[in-house]
Design an enzyme around this catalytic site. Structure first.
Site, PDB file in Angstrom:
ATOM      1  CB  SER A  33      -0.975  -0.342   1.386  1.00  0.00           C
ATOM      2  OG  SER A  33      -1.615   1.525   1.929  1.00  0.00           O
ATOM      3  CE1 TYR A  82      -4.242  -1.705   5.200  1.00  0.00           C
ATOM      4  CE2 TYR A  82      -2.905   0.066   4.401  1.00  0.00           C
ATOM      5  CZ  TYR A  82      -3.967  -1.525   4.096  1.00  0.00           C
ATOM      6  OH  TYR A  82      -3.991  -1.071   3.306  1.00  0.00           O
TER       7      TYR A  82
HETATM    8  P1  NAD Z   1     -11.867  -5.943   0.314  1.00  0.00           P
HETATM    9  O1  NAD Z   1     -11.973  -6.078   2.279  1.00  0.00           O
HETATM   10  O2  NAD Z   1     -12.267  -6.275  -0.457  1.00  0.00           O
HETATM   11  O3  NAD Z   1     -10.940  -8.152   0.475  1.00  0.00           O
HETATM   12  C1  NAD Z   1      -9.109  -8.774   0.754  1.00  0.00           C
HETATM   13  C2  NAD Z   1     -10.039 -10.405   1.264  1.00  0.00           C
HETATM   14  O4  NAD Z   1      -9.549 -10.170   2.037  1.00  0.00           O
HETATM   15  C3  NAD Z   1     -11.289 -10.121   0.864  1.00  0.00           C
HETATM   16  O5  NAD Z   1     -11.150 -11.275   0.159  1.00  0.00           O
HETATM   17  C4  NAD Z   1     -11.169 -11.197   2.474  1.00  0.00           C
HETATM   18  O6  NAD Z   1     -12.177 -12.655   2.298  1.00  0.00           O
HETATM   19  C5  NAD Z   1     -10.370 -11.740   2.989  1.00  0.00           C
HETATM   20  N1  NAD Z   1      -9.613 -12.134   3.518  1.00  0.00           N
HETATM   21  C6  NAD Z   1      -9.745 -11.139   5.377  1.00  0.00           C
HETATM   22  N2  NAD Z   1      -9.266 -11.731   6.350  1.00  0.00           N
HETATM   23  C7  NAD Z   1      -8.475 -12.925   5.604  1.00  0.00           C
HETATM   24  C8  NAD Z   1      -8.110 -14.099   6.606  1.00  0.00           C
HETATM   25  N3  NAD Z   1      -8.408 -14.146   7.602  1.00  0.00           N
HETATM   26  N4  NAD Z   1      -7.743 -14.985   5.435  1.00  0.00           N
HETATM   27  C9  NAD Z   1      -7.952 -15.211   4.672  1.00  0.00           C
HETATM   28  N5  NAD Z   1      -9.016 -14.137   3.856  1.00  0.00           N
HETATM   29  C10 NAD Z   1      -8.908 -13.109   4.752  1.00  0.00           C
HETATM   30  O7  NAD Z   1     -10.070  -5.475   0.839  1.00  0.00           O
HETATM   31  P2  NAD Z   1      -9.387  -4.921  -0.659  1.00  0.00           P
HETATM   32  O8  NAD Z   1      -9.640  -3.022  -0.569  1.00  0.00           O
HETATM   33  O9  NAD Z   1      -9.633  -5.325  -1.411  1.00  0.00           O
HETATM   34  O10 NAD Z   1      -7.565  -5.059  -0.014  1.00  0.00           O
HETATM   35  C11 NAD Z   1      -7.195  -6.125  -0.793  1.00  0.00           C
HETATM   36  C12 NAD Z   1      -5.257  -6.096  -0.396  1.00  0.00           C
HETATM   37  O11 NAD Z   1      -5.634  -5.215  -0.790  1.00  0.00           O
HETATM   38  C13 NAD Z   1      -5.974  -5.875   1.187  1.00  0.00           C
HETATM   39  O12 NAD Z   1      -3.684  -6.060   1.208  1.00  0.00           O
HETATM   40  C14 NAD Z   1      -5.220  -4.581   1.170  1.00  0.00           C
HETATM   41  O13 NAD Z   1      -4.812  -3.989   2.604  1.00  0.00           O
HETATM   42  C15 NAD Z   1      -4.721  -3.621  -0.043  1.00  0.00           C
HETATM   43  N6  NAD Z   1      -5.142  -1.768   0.121  1.00  0.00           N
HETATM   44  C16 NAD Z   1      -5.942  -1.690  -0.343  1.00  0.00           C
HETATM   45  C17 NAD Z   1      -6.399  -0.403  -0.890  1.00  0.00           C
HETATM   46  C18 NAD Z   1      -7.916  -0.247  -1.046  1.00  0.00           C
HETATM   47  O14 NAD Z   1      -7.529   1.255  -0.980  1.00  0.00           O
HETATM   48  N7  NAD Z   1      -8.849  -0.396  -1.087  1.00  0.00           N
HETATM   49  C19 NAD Z   1      -5.625   0.601  -0.918  1.00  0.00           C
HETATM   50  C20 NAD Z   1      -3.958  -0.207  -0.591  1.00  0.00           C
HETATM   51  C21 NAD Z   1      -3.940  -1.636  -0.497  1.00  0.00           C
END
Ligand code: NAD
Length: 282
Positions: A164, A177
């Site tokens: 991120s 985080y």
């Molecule tokens: P999201 O909530 O849409 O997806 C998260 C995924 O992780 C889901 O499939 C969920 O089931 C899975 N997950 C959560 N806990 C789990 C566990 N204990 N075991 C297995 N799976 C698990 O979120 P997202 O925004 O798509 O995030 C995905 C990644 O991207 C994360 O690492 C997040 O930190 C990173 N990220 C997101 C953003 C953003 O703005 N959305 C920005 C930078 C980084």
């Protein structure tokens, strides 16, 4: 040795492209947390690029099964699902073993599963700290520990860690985080160096705001806190950090992941690919 490696990868690509025409045909990819958001976007991009995909993540069994089947049908690739909980190292090892047993290889590993919790350090629940460090950081260590030997066997590997902008800069109320994401950027560099001569690359993608369920919760919280609409809150969220004032799209992250998994990226390793609309430029 260097010259041989340079020769070998294009030859391998042209052989697989002859069969299918898609850049990742014949490759096997594990994507953690791919039942939603960015992970699902990357899984879809990999399937479109011809890879066999192992999905993972939480979610209702029927909904996950529907996603699995439609991805396989629409893209004409094999798609499996493994329900490993990223808080459990044994589950994670089992997921990698499952992919290897099913396909006889593991080529691509995307560590994407992640959660968020916001509170100031003095109010941050210790169990939330532990959970975020386990899912957002330690899970990537356990999956790479299991997958790297399989990649070495095949002489090819692509590790893509979804970090991120918070792997590079901080924001208030995100202690766990930010710590986990800074950690995964460092961990990516170590694995990149350890495998630099093995045909295995390790890179991190660092997105800014992407409108997924993880961020939607933060938009709702902001709208409640300020008494403004969801749309006003989403504009405010963007204005505060992301100069482009546009969300990064999951499809764009999917395309970046396909690029990093492909032959053009064979000499890109230990890098952070920042996709943030200018967030960390100021
Ligand atoms: P999201 O909530 O849409 O997806 C998260 C995924 O992780 C889901 O499939 C969920 O089931 C899975 N997950 C959560 N806990 C789990 C566990 N204990 N075991 C297995 N799976 C698990 O979120 P997202 O925004 O798509 O995030 C995905 C990644 O991207 C994360 O690492 C997040 O930190 C990173 N990220 C997101 C953003 C953003 O703005 N959305 C920005 C930078 C980084």
């Amino acid at each position: 040795m260097d010259l041989q490696t340079e020769e070998k990868i294009p030859a391998e690509r042209s052989k697989s492209e002859r069969k299918d025409g898609r850049p990742l045909h014949g490759k096997v990819a594990i994507i953690t947390g791919s039942t939603s958001g960015i992970g699902l976007g990357i899984a879809t991009a990999f399937a479109k690029a011809g890879a066999s995909v192992v999905l993972n993540g939480l979610g209702d069994h029927d909904a996950v099964e529907k996603t699995r089947k439609s991805l396989a049908r629409n893209q004409g690739v094999d798609v499996q699902y493994h329900a490993a909980n990223m808080e459990n190292p044994d589950d994670i090892a089992d997921m990698v073993a499952f992919a290897h047993k099913t396909y006889g290889r593991v080529d691509i590993l995307v560590n994407n599963a992640g959660i968020q919790h916001t509170a100031r350090v003095e109010d941050f629940p210790a169990e939330k700290w532990n959970q975020i460090i386990a899912i957002n950081l330690s899970a990537a260590f356990h999956s790479m520990k299991a997958a790297v030997p399989k990649m070495r066997e095949g002489g090819f590997g692509r590790i893509i860690n979804i970090a991120s902008v918070h792997g590079l800069v901080a924001s208030v109320e995100k202690a766990a985080y930010v710590a986990a994401k800074h950690g995964i950027v460092g961990l990516t560099k170590v694995v990149a160096l350890e495998n630099a001569e093995n045909g295995i690359t390790a890179n991190a993608i660092c997105p800014g705001w992407v409108r997924t369920p993880l961020v939607e919760k933060q938009i709702v919280a902001l709208s409640e806190k300020l008494g403004i609409s969801i749309e006003e809150a989403s504009v405010k969220l963007l204005e505060e950090k992301q100069p482009s004032k546009r969300f990064v799209e999951v499809e764009q992250i999917g395309e970046m992941a396909v690029f990093l998994a492909g032959s053009a990226a064979s000499n890109i390793t230990g890098q952070t690919m920042v996709m943030d609309g200018g967030w960390v430029a100021r």
